[in-house]
Scaffold this motif. Structure first.
Motif, mmCIF file in Angstrom:
data_model
loop_
_atom_site.group_PDB
_atom_site.id
_atom_site.type_symbol
_atom_site.label_atom_id
_atom_site.label_comp_id
_atom_site.label_asym_id
_atom_site.label_seq_id
_atom_site.Cartn_x
_atom_site.Cartn_y
_atom_site.Cartn_z
ATOM 1 N N PHE A 110 -15.766 -4.514 -5.772
ATOM 2 C CA PHE A 110 -14.945 -3.007 -5.725
ATOM 3 C C PHE A 110 -13.318 -3.470 -5.421
ATOM 4 O O PHE A 110 -12.672 -2.537 -5.398
ATOM 5 C CB PHE A 110 -15.406 -2.179 -4.477
ATOM 6 N N LEU A 111 -12.951 -4.502 -5.383
ATOM 7 C CA LEU A 111 -11.644 -4.861 -5.173
ATOM 8 C C LEU A 111 -10.562 -4.364 -6.213
ATOM 9 O O LEU A 111 -10.928 -4.751 -7.417
ATOM 10 C CB LEU A 111 -11.503 -6.391 -4.769
ATOM 11 N N TRP A 112 -9.471 -4.061 -5.749
ATOM 12 C CA TRP A 112 -8.305 -3.636 -6.533
ATOM 13 C C TRP A 112 -7.177 -4.470 -5.920
ATOM 14 O O TRP A 112 -7.275 -3.950 -4.874
ATOM 15 C CB TRP A 112 -7.991 -2.488 -6.904
ATOM 16 N N ARG A 166 -9.113 0.577 -3.806
ATOM 17 C CA ARG A 166 -8.194 1.236 -4.576
ATOM 18 C C ARG A 166 -7.708 2.346 -3.749
ATOM 19 O O ARG A 166 -8.550 3.065 -3.229
ATOM 20 C CB ARG A 166 -8.650 2.015 -5.939
ATOM 21 N N PRO A 167 -5.978 2.802 -3.634
ATOM 22 C CA PRO A 167 -5.730 3.873 -2.929
ATOM 23 C C PRO A 167 -6.309 5.236 -3.454
ATOM 24 O O PRO A 167 -6.557 6.023 -2.362
ATOM 25 C CB PRO A 167 -4.274 3.855 -3.256
ATOM 26 N N THR A 168 -6.245 5.191 -4.453
ATOM 27 C CA THR A 168 -7.079 6.714 -4.908
ATOM 28 C C THR A 168 -8.307 7.053 -4.311
ATOM 29 O O THR A 168 -9.136 8.022 -4.415
ATOM 30 C CB THR A 168 -6.842 6.795 -6.461
ATOM 31 N N GLU A 181 -0.389 3.206 -8.786
ATOM 32 C CA GLU A 181 -1.503 2.402 -8.962
ATOM 33 C C GLU A 181 -1.215 1.467 -10.223
ATOM 34 O O GLU A 181 -1.526 0.070 -10.300
ATOM 35 C CB GLU A 181 -2.965 2.872 -8.801
ATOM 36 N N GLU A 182 -0.986 2.426 -11.337
ATOM 37 C CA GLU A 182 -0.802 1.906 -12.600
ATOM 38 C C GLU A 182 0.265 0.824 -12.490
ATOM 39 O O GLU A 182 0.235 -0.309 -13.585
ATOM 40 C CB GLU A 182 -1.004 2.787 -13.637
#
Lengths: 256, 470
Positions: free
Chosen positions: A85-87, A92-94, A146-147
């Motif tokens: 699940f890592l970003w 993920r902040p969202t 994020e993008e």
């Protein structure tokens, strides 16, 4: 179920302390959420305390990351399930915003009848239009940020093909200048990696902070309880899955 | 893009009939103080009725925005508040005004002076629009109460409500939001010049086609600075990407006696009439058929007939070409030389899951921008109208939506929670008049319900109160 050798890893120790802390915090949050649902002051204090701890954890981690950025991107102290699940070496902040939507939705569906009769509980199901507007605004903003961070990582990952490193592959490995060039390139890469990580972590923290600010103290505590439960459960599910899969021990040399 | 908005309309008579300062009015003033003042303008109008002339001054006292949301954006996510004041002047002594105290309202003692032309009131409305589970916000909502007052019919204000659900990027939906009501207004005025009664079908068709042409010209013109819209969108208006952008449009014009709905795409308008849901538009969307069922049926079909017929290719093609929900639309697409191909649901040329839309230049002529129009007479039984993007309709049925909106309008719905920070929160959420709040509560509740039911799309909901309160 912990693997012996990896304990010496500072990341691992940091993470383990954090998990223990999370468990304690969750108990405390649960208690307040049960007993003091009307005591806004108490709810607010505990929410702020949790945010502060979150911030401190981030500060501790950044010191480690700066020493060894590459390791933080392929953690061995978390389970493969969690890692999937890592970003940018974290969640993920969202995700926090999606969790608010889920909680809001579940609460609403569960008590829709009562709600329409005018019964109010003050929970996340009762997000007001102003709150929903702010959450939505935060969502759109966070997606953009994020993008931008993802983009930085993309650029960095593609750089490997353009950089001096790529030109070294056909030259002799012994040559001292080449070694220097290589070291420099690897160091630059690590520094950029650490910087991206720092920015990602800053966004994670900022999103949760702003979210807590939008929510009422009671909603904030309910949210923190759910977030921590999810976090701890994922760790637990990951461990159960890993323990039931004997191949994993062979495939991960770091933990043998 | 966050848009939470509620329309507040209250008519208060400043003269002696109700000079007692009401609680509502006080709350309203307090509320206004919390908002950023944006603009004020005055519209004067004259009303002829009962042989007498009444001069009515309509002052749009304030258009307010919740400044904490975003100071940069103006009315987009604002709370619009319109106050009507009646000023009787001494030389117009023949004027009769009928004032009725509104007693049905849950908040007691709100003095409301009803002007005789009830139809001229702007209906109350509420809306909510969120990005939801998507990463891109491509929905746009446009609400323009009293946007047009044509000369030809009974002089009365018309009101405009529109929901646009973009695909590919947000800029077509944004331009619809910025332009469609203006174009509709122009077409209504043009229509008035030609004939005494309005030809809604042709007015709406012309308007949609005009906006579609504008969008197409914009995206094909290299001069992006001429665009009304800001090019901050994802595709950055670069061809060919921006050719593959479009938007649904469900638009309603509410007149004193009619509801005109024009639809293009898979957003939908539903009327709640006497507790029943009456759809005012038909989606231009091929039906989602369960893939496995469809495949099994096709295979069975194939095996049965393969013996008799050797044309295997035709059989196989049945796996690919599905008959959509609207056979008329399929025929239209095929006659234009297009195909509906099954790709995660039936899609025109395997790309677009709807058969009509504004924009989508690359899918012309198979995807057209011509809307379908319904004209419905308003009745005393009408409760409200719901306009929403498929983010709502995918997970909430027309009936459920109507029930919930109905309950909110009946005052059974949300009374905001008691919060300790009291006034501020109540002020923002409750507004000054709880019946005004009902619409935005209904929109909010429907949005949250869509999120609860895991709608994967942006969710935009507009609720318009159509009750003729007397």
């Amino acid at each position: 179920m912990e693997m012996g050798g990896s304990r010496s890893c500072p990341f691992h120790r940091c993470f383990e302390n954090w998990i223990n802390q999370q468990e304690k915090d969750l108990d405390e949050l649960n208690q307040v959420a049960k007993e003091d649902r009307r005591n806004d002051e108490k709810l607010q204090t505990i929410a702020e305390k949790n945010i502060k701890q979150f911030q401190e954890y981030h500060e501790r981690r950044i010191l480690l990351v700066k020493e060894d950025p590459a390791s933080s991107f392929s953690p061995t102290w978390t389970t493969p399930f969690e890692n999937s699940f890592l970003w940018i070496a974290g969640c993920r902040p969202t995700l926090a915003i999606q969790l608010v939507y889920t909680l809001c939705g579940t609460e609403l569906e569960a008590h829709l009848e009562e709600f329409l009769q005018g019964i109010r509980r003050g929970n996340l199901g009762e997000l007001s239009s102003v709150q929903l507007g702010l959450v939505n605004e935060l969502h759109c903003k966070t997606v953009k940020e994020e993008e931008m961070i993802s983009n930085r990582l993309e650029v960095l990952q593609e750089d490997i093909g353009e950089q001096q490193l790529a030109s070294l592959i056909n030259t002799s490995h012994d040559c001292e200048t080449n070694v220097q060039v290589m070291n420099k390139a690897v160091d630059d890469h690590a520094a950029e990696l650490a910087s991206i990580w720092e920015e990602a972590d800053r966004l994670r923290l900022k999103t949760v902070k702003e979210l807590i600010h939008i929510l009422t103290p009671l909603q904030a505590v309910d949210f923190l309880v759910a977030a921590k439960k999810l976090y701890l459960s994922m760790h637990e599910w990951g461990q159960t899955r890993r323990d039931s899969n004997p191949h994993h021990f062979v495939s991960n040399p770091h933990e043998s | 893009m966050a848009e939470i908005c509620c329309g507040i309309m209250s008519e208060s008579k400043t003269q002696s009939t109700c000079d007692q300062p009401s609680r509502a009015a006080r709350r309203k003033r307090m509320e206004i103080r919390k908002f950023k003042f944006i603009a004020g303008n005055m519209v004067e109008e004259e009303l002829k009725e009962n042989g007498g002339i009444k001069r009515q001054k309509r002052s749009f006292i304030e258009e307010t925005t919740i400044s904490s949301l975003s100071p940069a954006r103006e009315c987009e996510n604002g709370v619009e508040s319109i106050d009507y004041e009646n000023h009787s002047s001494s030389n117009e002594s023949t004027v009769e005004t009928i004032s009725i105290l509104k007693s049905s309202s849950p908040v007691a003692n709100i003095p409301v002076a009803m002007i005789p032309v009830v139809e001229d009131r702007c209906p109350k409305f509420g809306m909510s629009s969120v990005c939801g589970r998507r990463r891109d916000m491509e929905d746009a909502v446009s609400i323009h109460p009293s946007f047009c007052k044509p000369e030809c019919e009974i002089p009365a204000w018309f009101h405009f409500f529109g929901v646009y659900d973009g695909h590919g990027c947000s800029h077509v939906a944004t331009s619809c939001k910025q332009r469609l009501h203006q174009v509709v207004k122009e077409e209504i005025e043009n229509g008035c010049k030609e004939e005494s009664d309005l030809k809604w079908e042709s007015i709406m068709k012309k308007s949609f086609i005009r906006v579609d042409r504008e969008v197409t010209e914009w995206s094909s013109s290299s001069n992006t600075s001429s665009l009304l819209l800001n090019a901050s969108c994802r595709c950055e208006l670069q061809t060919p990407k921006c050719d593959a952008v479009g938007s649904t449009a469900v638009v309603s014009v509410v007149t004193p006696d009619k509801i005109i709905v024009s639809n293009c795409g898979d957003s939908r308008a539903v009327l709640c009439r006497g507790g029943k849901a009456v759809p005012l538009s038909v989606d231009h969307k091929p039906k989602q058929i369960h893939y496995r069922t469809q495949l099994l049926r096709t295979i069975e079909d194939y095996l049965k007939r393969a013996v008799e017929e050797a044309i295997v290719l035709i059989k196989l093609s049945r796996i690919i070409f599905k008959s959509p929900d609207r056979p008329d639309e399929l025929v239209r697409i095929q006659e234009a030389g297009g195909r509906v191909i099954y790709w995660d649901g039936p899609r025109v040329l395997g790309v677009l899951a709807m058969s009509r839309a504004i924009g989508d230049n690359y899918l012309k002529p198979y995807v057209i921008s011509e809307p379908e129009i319904t004209v419905t007479d308003r009745t005393a039984e009408d409760d409200c109208m719901i306009l929403a993007s498929d983010g709502l309709w995918d997970v909430v049925s027309n009936e459920t939506a109507c029930n919930i909106a109905g309950m909110c309008l009946n005052g059974q719905g949300p009374i905001m929670p008691l919060t300790n920070d009291g006034d501020e929160a109540n002020m923002l959420t409750n507004g000054s008049n709880s019946s005004d709040k009902a619409c935005s509560d209904a929109a909010l509740l429907l949005t949250k319900l869509a999120l609860a039911r895991h709608s994967t799309d942006n969710v935009s909901v507009v609720v318009v109160n159509l009750r003729k309160e007397t």
